[in-house]
Design a protein around this motif. Structure first.
Motif, PDB file in Angstrom:
ATOM      1  N   PRO A  38      31.592  15.150  10.224  1.00  0.00           N
ATOM      2  CA  PRO A  38      31.955  16.583   9.906  1.00  0.00           C
ATOM      3  C   PRO A  38      32.162  17.391  11.033  1.00  0.00           C
ATOM      4  O   PRO A  38      31.725  17.056  12.017  1.00  0.00           O
ATOM      5  N   ASP A  39      32.719  18.588  10.615  1.00  0.00           N
ATOM      6  CA  ASP A  39      32.695  19.558  11.981  1.00  0.00           C
ATOM      7  C   ASP A  39      31.158  20.064  12.316  1.00  0.00           C
ATOM      8  O   ASP A  39      30.482  20.252  11.292  1.00  0.00           O
ATOM      9  N   LEU A  40      31.407  20.643  13.404  1.00  0.00           N
ATOM     10  CA  LEU A  40      30.007  21.368  13.882  1.00  0.00           C
ATOM     11  C   LEU A  40      29.756  22.844  14.003  1.00  0.00           C
ATOM     12  O   LEU A  40      29.628  23.594  14.954  1.00  0.00           O
ATOM     13  N   HIS A  41      30.698  23.379  12.890  1.00  0.00           N
ATOM     14  CA  HIS A  41      30.912  24.972  12.870  1.00  0.00           C
ATOM     15  C   HIS A  41      29.475  25.293  12.319  1.00  0.00           C
ATOM     16  O   HIS A  41      28.834  25.027  11.343  1.00  0.00           O
TER      17      HIS A  41
ATOM     18  N   ASN B  21      32.273  20.128  20.413  1.00  0.00           N
ATOM     19  CA  ASN B  21      33.086  19.844  19.225  1.00  0.00           C
ATOM     20  C   ASN B  21      33.402  18.398  18.824  1.00  0.00           C
ATOM     21  O   ASN B  21      33.441  17.620  19.724  1.00  0.00           O
ATOM     22  N   LYS B  22      33.850  18.602  17.614  1.00  0.00           N
ATOM     23  CA  LYS B  22      34.054  16.993  17.137  1.00  0.00           C
ATOM     24  C   LYS B  22      35.066  16.412  18.158  1.00  0.00           C
ATOM     25  O   LYS B  22      35.148  15.152  17.799  1.00  0.00           O
ATOM     26  N   ASP B  23      36.128  17.142  18.342  1.00  0.00           N
ATOM     27  CA  ASP B  23      37.158  16.348  19.018  1.00  0.00           C
ATOM     28  C   ASP B  23      36.756  15.871  20.373  1.00  0.00           C
ATOM     29  O   ASP B  23      37.414  15.025  20.990  1.00  0.00           O
ATOM     30  N   GLN B  24      35.683  16.277  20.950  1.00  0.00           N
ATOM     31  CA  GLN B  24      35.305  15.791  22.450  1.00  0.00           C
ATOM     32  C   GLN B  24      34.466  14.319  22.132  1.00  0.00           C
ATOM     33  O   GLN B  24      34.380  13.699  22.954  1.00  0.00           O
TER      34      GLN B  24
ATOM     35  N   LYS C 145      36.207  11.660  20.386  1.00  0.00           N
ATOM     36  CA  LYS C 145      37.574  10.736  20.155  1.00  0.00           C
ATOM     37  C   LYS C 145      37.167   9.771  21.142  1.00  0.00           C
ATOM     38  O   LYS C 145      37.203   9.854  22.333  1.00  0.00           O
TER      39      LYS C 145
ATOM     40  N   ASP D 230      20.666  24.708  14.445  1.00  0.00           N
ATOM     41  CA  ASP D 230      21.010  24.931  13.071  1.00  0.00           C
ATOM     42  C   ASP D 230      20.269  25.693  12.157  1.00  0.00           C
ATOM     43  O   ASP D 230      19.864  25.223  11.068  1.00  0.00           O
TER      44      ASP D 230
ATOM     45  N   VAL E  21      25.622  22.867   9.728  1.00  0.00           N
ATOM     46  CA  VAL E  21      25.802  21.414  10.141  1.00  0.00           C
ATOM     47  C   VAL E  21      25.148  20.290   9.251  1.00  0.00           C
ATOM     48  O   VAL E  21      25.639  19.506   8.963  1.00  0.00           O
TER      49      VAL E  21
ATOM     50  N   SER F  17      26.766  20.113   5.940  1.00  0.00           N
ATOM     51  CA  SER F  17      28.014  19.493   6.275  1.00  0.00           C
ATOM     52  C   SER F  17      27.945  18.056   6.406  1.00  0.00           C
ATOM     53  O   SER F  17      28.446  17.250   5.796  1.00  0.00           O
TER      54      SER F  17
END
Length: 150
Positions: free
Chosen positions: A8-11, A22-25, A27, A98, A103, A106
């Motif tokens: 999930p996203d980390l918003h 963030n989640k993209d890091q 990959k 959190d 999070v 999520s």
């Protein structure tokens, strides 16, 4: 969460310690997410082992550790107390505080300690919670990471 679901996203994080992610890091990297709380003695008992894995598997296999501090009571939301525990236990990996459970929700997480292991493709490959879960994490890590290099 179910096995093979994406991370999930980390918003909605209250505050980051040791760097914001963030989640993209993540990959192309395996990721171990651990949920913990300052009031949880089992969580604190597992922190030295998590630090060991960060050092042991981080460099060789590019394993990324991410801690999510999930407060279990109003007292657990004290940022100074959380930061002091992070320092005391030498947690050098990114920690997301959190306090609003954004999070946590999520991930559909209800427990501490809890461990979510994601493979390099970002799919959840293992979930475990409670006192005995830490014993199963390293076994699953080896499956995800593959054979050790010489």
């Amino acid at each position: 969460m179910r096995l093979r679901e994406p991370m999930p996203d980390l918003h909605g994080i209250t505050e980051w310690v040791n760097g914001e992610l963030n989640k993209d890091q993540f990959k192309g990297k395996p990721v171990l997410v651990h949920f913990w709380a300052v009031s949880c003695y089992m969580c604190k008992e597992s922190l030295p082992l998590l630090n060991e894995w960060r050092e042991k598997y981080g460099e060789q296999y590019n394993l990324q550790l991410l801690g999510i501090h999930m407060p279990r009571s109003e007292k657990d939301t004290d940022l100074d107390s959380v930061k002091e525990t992070i320092k005391q236990y030498e947690m050098k990996h990114p920690i997301a505080i959190d306090n609003d459970h954004a999070v946590t929700d999520s991930f559909q997480n209800e427990f501490v300690p809890a461990y979510y292991l994601f493979d390099a493709e970002g799919q959840m490959r293992f979930y475990g919670a409670g006192e005995k879960a830490i014993g199963m994490v390293e076994q699953r890590l080896h499956k995800i990471l593959g054979p050790k290099e010489a």
